[in-house]
Write a protein that holds these residues in place. Structure first.
Motif, PDB file in Angstrom:
ATOM      1  N   ALA A 109       0.842  -1.200   0.000  1.00 57.25           N
ATOM      2  CA  ALA A 109       0.000   0.000   0.000  1.00 57.25           C
ATOM      3  C   ALA A 109       0.873   1.245   0.000  1.00 57.25           C
ATOM      4  O   ALA A 109       2.026   1.213   0.456  1.00 57.25           O
ATOM      5  N   ILE A 110       0.305   2.333  -0.510  1.00 58.48           N
ATOM      6  CA  ILE A 110       0.989   3.626  -0.533  1.00 58.48           C
ATOM      7  C   ILE A 110       0.076   4.660   0.106  1.00 58.48           C
ATOM      8  O   ILE A 110      -1.083   4.813  -0.315  1.00 58.48           O
ATOM      9  N   LYS A 111       0.581   5.334   1.120  1.00 55.43           N
ATOM     10  CA  LYS A 111      -0.157   6.449   1.709  1.00 55.43           C
ATOM     11  C   LYS A 111       0.193   7.724   0.949  1.00 55.43           C
ATOM     12  O   LYS A 111       1.369   7.995   0.707  1.00 55.43           O
ATOM     13  N   VAL A 112      -0.828   8.494   0.585  1.00 53.92           N
ATOM     14  CA  VAL A 112      -0.604   9.777  -0.094  1.00 53.92           C
ATOM     15  C   VAL A 112      -1.301  10.869   0.695  1.00 53.92           C
ATOM     16  O   VAL A 112      -2.266  10.622   1.405  1.00 53.92           O
ATOM     17  N   GLU A 113      -0.801  12.092   0.552  1.00 51.76           N
ATOM     18  CA  GLU A 113      -1.241  13.181   1.423  1.00 51.76           C
ATOM     19  C   GLU A 113      -1.040  14.526   0.719  1.00 51.76           C
ATOM     20  O   GLU A 113      -0.358  15.408   1.242  1.00 51.76           O
ATOM     21  N   PRO A 114      -1.597  14.708  -0.468  1.00 56.62           N
ATOM     22  CA  PRO A 114      -1.319  15.925  -1.231  1.00 56.62           C
ATOM     23  C   PRO A 114      -1.894  17.174  -0.560  1.00 56.62           C
ATOM     24  O   PRO A 114      -2.950  17.124   0.072  1.00 56.62           O
ATOM     25  N   ASP A 115      -1.174  18.268  -0.702  1.00 56.86           N
ATOM     26  CA  ASP A 115      -1.672  19.549  -0.184  1.00 56.86           C
ATOM     27  C   ASP A 115      -2.695  20.115  -1.164  1.00 56.86           C
ATOM     28  O   ASP A 115      -2.444  21.116  -1.857  1.00 56.86           O
ATOM     29  N   VAL A 117      -6.748  21.337  -1.309  1.00 57.35           N
ATOM     30  CA  VAL A 117      -7.846  21.751  -0.431  1.00 57.35           C
ATOM     31  C   VAL A 117      -9.010  20.774  -0.561  1.00 57.35           C
ATOM     32  O   VAL A 117      -9.395  20.374  -1.665  1.00 57.35           O
ATOM     33  N   ASP A 118      -9.557  20.390   0.571  1.00 57.31           N
ATOM     34  CA  ASP A 118     -10.639  19.420   0.612  1.00 57.31           C
ATOM     35  C   ASP A 118     -11.922  19.989   0.006  1.00 57.31           C
ATOM     36  O   ASP A 118     -12.205  21.189   0.138  1.00 57.31           O
ATOM     37  N   SER A 119     -12.669  19.137  -0.655  1.00 56.09           N
ATOM     38  CA  SER A 119     -13.983  19.503  -1.198  1.00 56.09           C
ATOM     39  C   SER A 119     -14.718  18.228  -1.550  1.00 56.09           C
ATOM     40  O   SER A 119     -14.087  17.179  -1.765  1.00 56.09           O
ATOM     41  N   PRO A 120     -16.043  18.252  -1.636  1.00 53.97           N
ATOM     42  CA  PRO A 120     -16.781  17.051  -2.054  1.00 53.97           C
ATOM     43  C   PRO A 120     -16.346  16.564  -3.426  1.00 53.97           C
ATOM     44  O   PRO A 120     -16.305  15.346  -3.668  1.00 53.97           O
ATOM     45  N   GLU A 121     -16.026  17.494  -4.313  1.00 51.13           N
ATOM     46  CA  GLU A 121     -15.620  17.112  -5.668  1.00 51.13           C
ATOM     47  C   GLU A 121     -14.307  16.335  -5.650  1.00 51.13           C
ATOM     48  O   GLU A 121     -14.160  15.313  -6.346  1.00 51.13           O
ATOM     49  N   VAL A 122     -13.339  16.814  -4.865  1.00 47.08           N
ATOM     50  CA  VAL A 122     -12.043  16.127  -4.794  1.00 47.08           C
ATOM     51  C   VAL A 122     -12.208  14.770  -4.129  1.00 47.08           C
ATOM     52  O   VAL A 122     -11.630  13.765  -4.574  1.00 47.08           O
ATOM     53  N   ARG A 123     -12.997  14.702  -3.061  1.00 44.76           N
ATOM     54  CA  ARG A 123     -13.223  13.415  -2.391  1.00 44.76           C
ATOM     55  C   ARG A 123     -13.832  12.405  -3.357  1.00 44.76           C
ATOM     56  O   ARG A 123     -13.434  11.237  -3.383  1.00 44.76           O
ATOM     57  N   ALA A 124     -14.802  12.850  -4.154  1.00 43.26           N
ATOM     58  CA  ALA A 124     -15.436  11.952  -5.123  1.00 43.26           C
ATOM     59  C   ALA A 124     -14.440  11.515  -6.190  1.00 43.26           C
ATOM     60  O   ALA A 124     -14.441  10.345  -6.610  1.00 43.26           O
ATOM     61  N   LEU A 131      -8.868   5.329  -4.374  1.00 46.55           N
ATOM     62  CA  LEU A 131      -8.146   5.711  -3.159  1.00 46.55           C
ATOM     63  C   LEU A 131      -9.061   5.560  -1.952  1.00 46.55           C
ATOM     64  O   LEU A 131     -10.250   5.890  -2.002  1.00 46.55           O
ATOM     65  N   VAL A 132      -8.495   5.067  -0.853  1.00 43.39           N
ATOM     66  CA  VAL A 132      -9.261   4.789   0.354  1.00 43.39           C
ATOM     67  C   VAL A 132      -8.928   5.840   1.412  1.00 43.39           C
ATOM     68  O   VAL A 132      -7.766   5.981   1.808  1.00 43.39           O
ATOM     69  N   LYS A 133      -9.926   6.591   1.872  1.00 36.87           N
ATOM     70  CA  LYS A 133      -9.675   7.605   2.904  1.00 36.87           C
ATOM     71  C   LYS A 133      -9.327   6.925   4.211  1.00 36.87           C
ATOM     72  O   LYS A 133      -9.976   5.981   4.646  1.00 36.87           O
ATOM     73  N   THR A 134      -8.274   7.417   4.845  1.00 43.01           N
ATOM     74  CA  THR A 134      -7.854   6.894   6.138  1.00 43.01           C
ATOM     75  C   THR A 134      -7.612   8.064   7.087  1.00 43.01           C
ATOM     76  O   THR A 134      -7.832   9.227   6.721  1.00 43.01           O
ATOM     77  N   PHE A 135      -7.192   7.791   8.315  1.00 40.42           N
ATOM     78  CA  PHE A 135      -7.013   8.852   9.297  1.00 40.42           C
ATOM     79  C   PHE A 135      -5.826   9.730   8.904  1.00 40.42           C
ATOM     80  O   PHE A 135      -4.848   9.270   8.333  1.00 40.42           O
ATOM     81  N   ASN A 136      -5.943  11.021   9.223  1.00 39.20           N
ATOM     82  CA  ASN A 136      -4.885  11.971   8.900  1.00 39.20           C
ATOM     83  C   ASN A 136      -3.708  11.796   9.851  1.00 39.20           C
ATOM     84  O   ASN A 136      -3.875  11.484  11.036  1.00 39.20           O
ATOM     85  N   LEU A 137      -2.513  12.044   9.319  1.00 42.04           N
ATOM     86  CA  LEU A 137      -1.291  11.827  10.085  1.00 42.04           C
ATOM     87  C   LEU A 137      -0.597  13.116  10.490  1.00 42.04           C
ATOM     88  O   LEU A 137       0.037  13.177  11.545  1.00 42.04           O
ATOM     89  N   VAL A 321      -7.095  17.669   1.962  1.00 42.40           N
ATOM     90  CA  VAL A 321      -7.782  16.379   1.811  1.00 42.40           C
ATOM     91  C   VAL A 321      -7.293  15.351   2.822  1.00 42.40           C
ATOM     92  O   VAL A 321      -8.007  14.400   3.137  1.00 42.40           O
ATOM     93  N   GLY A 322      -6.067  15.527   3.340  1.00 41.89           N
ATOM     94  CA  GLY A 322      -5.554  14.575   4.309  1.00 41.89           C
ATOM     95  C   GLY A 322      -5.020  13.318   3.653  1.00 41.89           C
ATOM     96  O   GLY A 322      -4.584  13.320   2.506  1.00 41.89           O
ATOM     97  N   CYS A 323      -5.061  12.230   4.396  1.00 41.88           N
ATOM     98  CA  CYS A 323      -4.372  11.008   4.015  1.00 41.88           C
ATOM     99  C   CYS A 323      -5.300   9.996   3.339  1.00 41.88           C
ATOM    100  O   CYS A 323      -6.420   9.755   3.811  1.00 41.88           O
ATOM    101  N   TYR A 324      -4.809   9.428   2.236  1.00 41.06           N
ATOM    102  CA  TYR A 324      -5.511   8.372   1.504  1.00 41.06           C
ATOM    103  C   TYR A 324      -4.557   7.210   1.286  1.00 41.06           C
ATOM    104  O   TYR A 324      -3.332   7.400   1.203  1.00 41.06           O
TER     105      TYR A 324
END
Length: 357
Positions: A109-115, A117-124, A131-137, A321-324
């Motif tokens: 697995a690879i954790k990614v964490e791009p800077d 900005v979070d939005s419903p569109e980006v999450r979708a 990509l699987v949303k996981t807890f932020n680090l 968006v945090g960590c995926y």
């Protein structure tokens, strides 16, 4: 045609790593730096320097790798990938997936964490790419950002009246705030000041050795500075700040409780901002961590007090968006996600008294 290609950086590129990272679309991130890679190499992670090319640009990104017994390797693109737009994240990761497969690396697995900005569109968009949303680090996945591009007097006018009044009062009352040398004594004082914050929160501090290496690396690179406030000659507030490219970061801070000087913490920050702007031309200052924007008024949030202080400089909070997770091996990832990660973090803490990540 493939949108991006991926390869390992050359020795020459690694030698000049910071200059390449700072040329990225987002201007680089301090946690992608050469100094940070060196720190993590002493704490269970193997730095991997990646280069992605496509869509008219090249982006240089640090991944850190940790071996997990029985499962293979976990990769973490800390604060990456740095791309020009959200749609490029899945494209970069497709290229990385191909690189890993072609090189026969056992990465589950690879954790990614791009800077981004979070939005419903980006999450979708990320969910659609698997990509699987996981807890932020990282603490600054939600953070207060201050625009420092105006003239310094205008920057002061732009912060909230509460923050501005605290700075002005501390100046008026001649609060003793100054940049201090990165001596062993000052580093140990800084660590002690940070421990007072831990006493008032649920945070777990890393070891002094970790911070010493971190601070020393960034100081040696000409990027890190210490600022203290003093009362009766004794340090009562401390901050370690970093200038990386055009971005300033309030990386570490601490203070003694029940101080007499009003506004000393605000003046420490203002002094750092002023000098980083003057000396490095920073265009943005990251206060490095607040509660998420929808939790700012939640007094039960563990970072509520810090959020109040930091938003007295920048009224709005930016949620990234945090960590995926990008899953490469579903079976091994399932084992990791259900029990492996929890056990690995517990074992690592018992052995090293350090956070796993």
């Amino acid at each position: 045609m493939r949108d991006f290609s991926a390869r390992l950086a050359t020795a020459d590129e690694i030698e000049k790593w910071d200059s390449h990272v700072l040329s990225n679309p987002g201007g680089g991130n301090v946690l992608q730096s050469a100094s940070y890679a060196e720190v993590k190499s002493h704490h269970g992670w193997n730095p991997i320097y990646l280069v992605f090319t496509g869509q008219g640009y090249t982006t240089y990104n640090l991944a850190i790798e940790k071996s997990v017994p029985g499962l293979g390797s976990l990769w973490y693109l800390i604060k990456g990938p740095d791309v020009a737009e959200p749609a490029h994240v899945p494209q970069v990761l497709d290229a990385l997936r191909r690189l890993i497969k072609e090189s026969k690396r056992k990465v589950f697995a690879i954790k990614v964490e791009p800077d981004i900005v979070d939005s419903p569109e980006v999450r979708a968009q990320f969910a659609g790419a698997g990509l699987v949303k996981t807890f932020n680090l990282q603490p600054n996945d939600s953070t207060a950002l201050l625009d420092t591009t105006p003239e310094i007097d205008q920057v002061l006018k732009n912060i909230s009246s509460r923050g501005r009044n605290a700075v002005r009062r501390a100046i008026r009352e001649a609060a003793d705030v100054r940049r201090v040398e990165p001596t062993e004594e000052n580093m140990r004082t800084m660590y002690q000041l940070m421990s007072h914050i831990e006493d008032r929160s649920a945070a777990r501090m890393r070891s002094y050795d970790y911070y010493h290496r971190f601070w020393s690396n960034f100081v040696a690179a000409g990027q890190g500075r210490f600022y203290f406030a003093f009362e009766d000659g004794e340090p009562t507030v401390g901050a370690f700040v970093i200038a990386y490219g055009k971005k300033g970061t309030y990386k570490d801070g601490g203070s003694k409780p029940r101080r007499n000087q009003y506004g000393d913490s605000h003046l420490v920050q203002w002094t750092a901002i002023t000098e980083l702007k003057e000396d490095f031309g920073i265009e943005q200052y990251d206060f490095c961590g607040t509660p998420p924007s929808d939790q700012l008024k939640n007094k039960e949030h563990p970072h509520h007090g810090l959020g109040l202080f930091k938003t007295s400089f920048s009224k709005t909070v930016t949620d990234f968006v945090g960590c995926y997770d990008l899953v490469l091996d579903p079976l091994r990832y399932k084992i990791w996600n259900t029990i492996g990660e929890r056990v690995a973090r517990q074992i690592y803490w018992r052995r090293h008294q350090q956070p796993f990540y």
